[in-house]
Design an enzyme around this catalytic site. Structure first.
Site, PDB file in Angstrom:
ATOM      1  CG  ASN A  11      46.139  37.981  46.779  1.00 12.49           C
ATOM      2  OD1 ASN A  11      46.770  37.404  47.663  1.00 12.49           O
ATOM      3  ND2 ASN A  11      44.820  38.088  46.790  1.00 12.49           N
ATOM      4  CG  MET A  12      51.181  38.011  40.532  1.00  7.16           C
ATOM      5  SD  MET A  12      51.763  39.708  40.270  1.00  7.16           S
ATOM      6  CE  MET A  12      53.424  39.617  40.922  1.00  7.16           C
ATOM      7  CD  GLU A 139      41.176  39.306  49.088  1.00  2.95           C
ATOM      8  OE1 GLU A 139      40.511  38.984  48.090  1.00  2.95           O
ATOM      9  OE2 GLU A 139      42.252  39.957  49.009  1.00  2.95           O
ATOM     10  CG  ASN A 183      28.701  43.451  46.892  1.00  5.13           C
ATOM     11  OD1 ASN A 183      28.125  42.712  47.698  1.00  5.13           O
ATOM     12  ND2 ASN A 183      29.618  42.979  46.060  1.00  5.13           N
ATOM     13  CE  LYS A 213      20.676  48.128  43.776  1.00  6.70           C
ATOM     14  NZ  LYS A 213      20.753  46.692  43.598  1.00  6.70           N
ATOM     15  N   GLY A 217      25.895  53.307  41.923  1.00  7.70           N
ATOM     16  CA  GLY A 217      26.554  54.183  42.880  1.00  7.70           C
ATOM     17  C   GLY A 217      26.611  53.592  44.268  1.00  7.70           C
ATOM     18  N   GLY A 244      35.825  48.040  43.483  1.00  3.95           N
ATOM     19  CA  GLY A 244      35.455  48.143  44.888  1.00  3.95           C
ATOM     20  C   GLY A 244      36.622  48.581  45.758  1.00  3.95           C
ATOM     21  CG  ASP A 245      40.035  46.210  46.078  1.00  2.00           C
ATOM     22  OD1 ASP A 245      39.325  45.882  47.048  1.00  2.00           O
ATOM     23  OD2 ASP A 245      40.596  45.381  45.337  1.00  2.00           O
ATOM     24  CB  SER A 273      39.136  52.058  38.999  1.00  3.53           C
ATOM     25  OG  SER A 273      37.928  51.366  39.270  1.00  3.53           O
TER      26      SER A 273
END
Length: 297
Positions: A11-12, A139, A183, A213, A217, A244-245, A273
């Site tokens: 995606n953008m 996705e 999650n 979480k 962690g 998450g990625d 990140s």
């Protein structure tokens, strides 16, 4: 160097920063706008490559300016893109992201991501068979995820499924997943578990679930039923988009060292990140991650 195949979205990201989130029907003046390459699949591919993995991406972009830029960006990062296709007459996927403080609201328009097919996965079977681990998300069409799981299982390659955006998943698919990385909210949806406490949810798939979480962690129940908690790393958060990625990419990259070690690397990479703006903008390189973990030891 571990070999990682990522099957997923590209995606953008269209990012607006504001002092707060607007109320329904309200027009709010923002502070800044920026575009970033994104999509869970592409994010995970870039993060794994920066951490030292050899990465092949399987995905689809539109025949538009975003699509050309997104594919070129993956190539600049060193991601192999021979299985990134261009869908004619289709726009690339986009994510509209509003950031306020360190939190975000996201709307994703799939675009060309939903033109990825089972045939595209089958065309990449040789790469999947040669991989150390395969990483996918939700996705792209579920049939594509199911085909990816089947090909990985056929060749004995571990499959990590990041079930986002969350939906209830068939038992046949879950049985082929080596590690499910939701999650807490996503795990409840995937298992249709309602208000069940997360340790009980995780116990339904012993050895398979690594649950994130946020700042707390990650958690894992190993194949022997032992409950493992990897605490998060304290940082000053700027933008949580892509955390998450990054976690999933690091977990895949370091999985060869065992799930517990991979969780520690993944939590540290995710923490790093969020200290910079943008999903891919904040993803660390291997030397940064090593220095961060050494400093926190």
């Amino acid at each position: 160097m571990p070999k990682v195949v990522v099957v997923g979205s590209i995606n953008m990201d269209l990012v607006a920063l504001a002092s707060r989130f607007p109320e329904p029907g309200e027009t709010l003046s923002g502070e800044r706008f920026a575009t970033f390459a994104g999509g869970k699949g592409a994010n995970q591919a870039v993060a794994a490559r920066r951490l030292g993995a050899e990465v092949t991406m399987v995905g689809c972009v539109g025949d538009d300016l975003f699509g050309r830029d997104l594919k070129a960006g993956l190539e600049r990062e060193g991601v192999e893109t021979r299985h990134v296709h261009t869908a004619e007459g289709t726009a690339s996927g986009v994510a509209c992201i509003t950031v306020s403080g360190a939190e975000n609201h996201i709307i994703v328009i799939p675009g060309a991501n939903h033109r990825l097919t089972v045939a595209d996965v089958e065309a990449a079977e040789a790469e999947i068979a040669a991989a150390d681990v395969v990483l996918t998300q939700l996705e792209v069409p579920l049939a594509v995820v199911e085909a990816t799981a089947s090909v990985a299982r056929r060749h004995g390659v571990p499959l990590i499924l990041n079930p986002a955006p969350a939906t209830a998943l068939p038992a046949e698919l879950l049985a082929k997943v080596s590690y499910l990385t939701p999650n807490e909210h996503e795990l409840s949806i995937v298992l249709d578990a309602g208000d069940t406490p997360f340790p009980d949810m995780m116990a339904r798939l012993p050895g398979q679930v690594v649950m994130t979480k946020g700042a707390h962690g990650a958690y894992h129940v190993d194949a022997q039923g032992a409950f493992v908690h990897q605490p998060g790393f304290a940082v000053d958060a700027v933008d949580t988009t892509g955390a998450g990625d990054t976690f999933n990419a690091a977990f895949a990259t370091y999985l060869g060292e065992g799930a517990a070690a991979a969780m520690r690397y993944a939590c540290a990479a995710a923490a790093l990140s969020v200290t910079r703006l943008g999903a891919q903008g904040g993803m660390p390189h291997a030397d940064e991650l090593a220095a961060f973990i050494k400093d926190k030891a």
